[in-house]
Motif scaffolding. Structure first.
Motif, PDB file in Angstrom:
ATOM      1  N   PRO A  52       0.804  -1.226   0.000  1.00 56.25           N
ATOM      2  CA  PRO A  52       0.000   0.000   0.000  1.00 56.25           C
ATOM      3  C   PRO A  52       0.840   1.279   0.000  1.00 56.25           C
ATOM      4  N   LYS A  53       0.375   2.224  -0.782  1.00 54.68           N
ATOM      5  CA  LYS A  53       1.059   3.512  -0.894  1.00 54.68           C
ATOM      6  C   LYS A  53       0.940   4.317   0.395  1.00 54.68           C
ATOM      7  N   ARG A  54      -0.119   4.102   1.146  1.00 54.14           N
ATOM      8  CA  ARG A  54      -0.286   4.877   2.381  1.00 54.14           C
ATOM      9  C   ARG A  54       0.696   4.446   3.469  1.00 54.14           C
ATOM     10  N   LEU A  55       1.226   3.222   3.371  1.00 57.63           N
ATOM     11  CA  LEU A  55       2.224   2.768   4.337  1.00 57.63           C
ATOM     12  C   LEU A  55       3.645   3.086   3.898  1.00 57.63           C
ATOM     13  N   HIS A  56       3.884   3.050   2.595  1.00 52.09           N
ATOM     14  CA  HIS A  56       5.227   3.297   2.048  1.00 52.09           C
ATOM     15  C   HIS A  56       5.097   4.315   0.930  1.00 52.09           C
ATOM     16  N   LYS A  57       5.429   5.547   1.228  1.00 51.90           N
ATOM     17  CA  LYS A  57       5.201   6.666   0.307  1.00 51.90           C
ATOM     18  C   LYS A  57       6.088   6.626  -0.930  1.00 51.90           C
ATOM     19  N   HIS A  58       7.288   6.099  -0.801  1.00 52.65           N
ATOM     20  CA  HIS A  58       8.243   6.124  -1.901  1.00 52.65           C
ATOM     21  C   HIS A  58       8.135   4.860  -2.754  1.00 52.65           C
ATOM     22  N   ALA A  59       8.074   5.048  -4.064  1.00 53.10           N
ATOM     23  CA  ALA A  59       7.954   3.921  -4.988  1.00 53.10           C
ATOM     24  C   ALA A  59       9.157   2.986  -4.880  1.00 53.10           C
ATOM     25  N   ASN A  87      -5.728 -18.812  -6.637  1.00 50.40           N
ATOM     26  CA  ASN A  87      -5.407 -17.426  -6.959  1.00 50.40           C
ATOM     27  C   ASN A  87      -5.094 -16.797  -5.617  1.00 50.40           C
ATOM     28  N   MET A  88      -3.999 -16.074  -5.521  1.00 50.94           N
ATOM     29  CA  MET A  88      -3.621 -15.506  -4.228  1.00 50.94           C
ATOM     30  C   MET A  88      -2.996 -14.134  -4.404  1.00 50.94           C
ATOM     31  N   MET A  89      -3.153 -13.327  -3.376  1.00 45.53           N
ATOM     32  CA  MET A  89      -2.559 -12.002  -3.370  1.00 45.53           C
ATOM     33  C   MET A  89      -1.904 -11.779  -2.019  1.00 45.53           C
ATOM     34  N   PHE A  90      -0.620 -11.453  -2.050  1.00 47.22           N
ATOM     35  CA  PHE A  90       0.117 -11.134  -0.832  1.00 47.22           C
ATOM     36  C   PHE A  90       0.041  -9.632  -0.621  1.00 47.22           C
ATOM     37  N   ILE A  91      -0.431  -9.212   0.556  1.00 43.21           N
ATOM     38  CA  ILE A  91      -0.547  -7.794   0.884  1.00 43.21           C
ATOM     39  C   ILE A  91       0.385  -7.510   2.052  1.00 43.21           C
ATOM     40  N   TYR A  92       1.299  -6.586   1.857  1.00 40.49           N
ATOM     41  CA  TYR A  92       2.285  -6.229   2.880  1.00 40.49           C
ATOM     42  C   TYR A  92       1.623  -5.267   3.858  1.00 40.49           C
ATOM     43  N   THR A  93       1.649  -5.576   5.162  1.00 36.72           N
ATOM     44  CA  THR A  93       0.905  -4.782   6.138  1.00 36.72           C
ATOM     45  C   THR A  93       1.775  -4.020   7.132  1.00 36.72           C
ATOM     46  N   SER A  94       3.067  -4.193   7.086  1.00 36.47           N
ATOM     47  CA  SER A  94       3.938  -3.542   8.062  1.00 36.47           C
ATOM     48  C   SER A  94       4.326  -2.146   7.594  1.00 36.47           C
ATOM     49  N   PRO A  95       4.332  -1.166   8.493  1.00 33.95           N
ATOM     50  CA  PRO A  95       4.767   0.177   8.103  1.00 33.95           C
ATOM     51  C   PRO A  95       6.287   0.305   7.986  1.00 33.95           C
ATOM     52  N   GLN A  96       7.044  -0.692   8.450  1.00 34.44           N
ATOM     53  CA  GLN A  96       8.503  -0.662   8.332  1.00 34.44           C
ATOM     54  C   GLN A  96       8.952  -1.646   7.258  1.00 34.44           C
ATOM     55  N   GLN A  97      10.128  -1.383   6.710  1.00 29.69           N
ATOM     56  CA  GLN A  97      10.750  -2.343   5.807  1.00 29.69           C
ATOM     57  C   GLN A  97      11.429  -3.399   6.666  1.00 29.69           C
ATOM     58  N   LEU A  98      11.060  -4.644   6.455  1.00 35.35           N
ATOM     59  CA  LEU A  98      11.619  -5.725   7.250  1.00 35.35           C
ATOM     60  C   LEU A  98      12.663  -6.497   6.452  1.00 35.35           C
ATOM     61  N   GLN A  99      13.433  -7.295   7.148  1.00 32.36           N
ATOM     62  CA  GLN A  99      14.460  -8.107   6.518  1.00 32.36           C
ATOM     63  C   GLN A  99      13.823  -9.210   5.670  1.00 32.36           C
ATOM     64  N   PHE A 100      14.577  -9.682   4.677  1.00 30.40           N
ATOM     65  CA  PHE A 100      14.100 -10.728   3.783  1.00 30.40           C
ATOM     66  C   PHE A 100      13.740 -12.001   4.550  1.00 30.40           C
ATOM     67  N   GLU A 101      14.484 -12.310   5.594  1.00 27.53           N
ATOM     68  CA  GLU A 101      14.232 -13.527   6.360  1.00 27.53           C
ATOM     69  C   GLU A 101      12.829 -13.523   6.969  1.00 27.53           C
ATOM     70  N   GLN A 102      12.381 -12.369   7.454  1.00 27.65           N
ATOM     71  CA  GLN A 102      11.041 -12.280   8.040  1.00 27.65           C
ATOM     72  C   GLN A 102       9.966 -12.459   6.971  1.00 27.65           C
ATOM     73  N   ILE A 103      10.181 -11.878   5.810  1.00 24.40           N
ATOM     74  CA  ILE A 103       9.233 -12.033   4.708  1.00 24.40           C
ATOM     75  C   ILE A 103       9.208 -13.492   4.250  1.00 24.40           C
ATOM     76  N   PHE A 104      10.374 -14.109   4.167  1.00 21.98           N
ATOM     77  CA  PHE A 104      10.491 -15.509   3.761  1.00 21.98           C
ATOM     78  C   PHE A 104       9.699 -16.411   4.701  1.00 21.98           C
ATOM     79  N   LYS A 105       9.820 -16.183   6.000  1.00 21.33           N
ATOM     80  CA  LYS A 105       9.100 -16.991   6.981  1.00 21.33           C
ATOM     81  C   LYS A 105       7.584 -16.798   6.870  1.00 21.33           C
ATOM     82  N   ALA A 106       7.156 -15.569   6.604  1.00 17.43           N
ATOM     83  CA  ALA A 106       5.721 -15.303   6.457  1.00 17.43           C
ATOM     84  C   ALA A 106       5.163 -16.020   5.229  1.00 17.43           C
TER      85      ALA A 106
END
Length: 119
Positions: A52-59, A87-106
């Protein structure tokens, strides 16, 4: 060993399919990702990624997060069942940029959740 690429047929692009995905309201949450999913009769899994653009302002930040999610899915897609397709859609919900390992586990938790649905 099979190629571990994301093929064009595995990308969820159809507006009708995306609208149907959100109208069914089937989801699973595993921080920092929310997974909207739908069981389909397709011959393969299809997925999309949203930051979402509202969580991460910079492209630049949104694109980096999307690349990390796609990479995590690419490395683990072989673990998805081939009997049932989604059919699936992954939606990123954290306002911070997290490490790849955390995303991988999710992504791993979401894939194991999908495998338990129709096993």
């Amino acid at each position: 060993m099979a190629k571990q690429t994301i093929y064009k047929t595995e990308r969820l692009k159809s507006r009708k399919a995306i609208d149907r995905l959100f109208s069914q309201r089937q989801f699973n949450k595993a921080f920092p990702l929310k997974l909207q999913y739908e069981i389909t009769t397709n011959t393969h899994h299809q997925f999309a990624v949203v930051v979402p653009k509202r969580l991460h302002k910079h492209a630049v930040d949104r694109n980096k997060i999307k690349r990390q999610i796609r990479e995590a899915f690419r490395l683990q897609k072989h673990e998805l069942q081939q009997k049932v397709h989604f059919n699936m859609m992954f939606i990123y919900t954290s306002p911070q940029q997290l490490q790849f390992e955390q995303i991988f586990k999710a992504v791993k938790r979401h894939i194991s959740f999908l495998n338990q649905l129709k096993s």
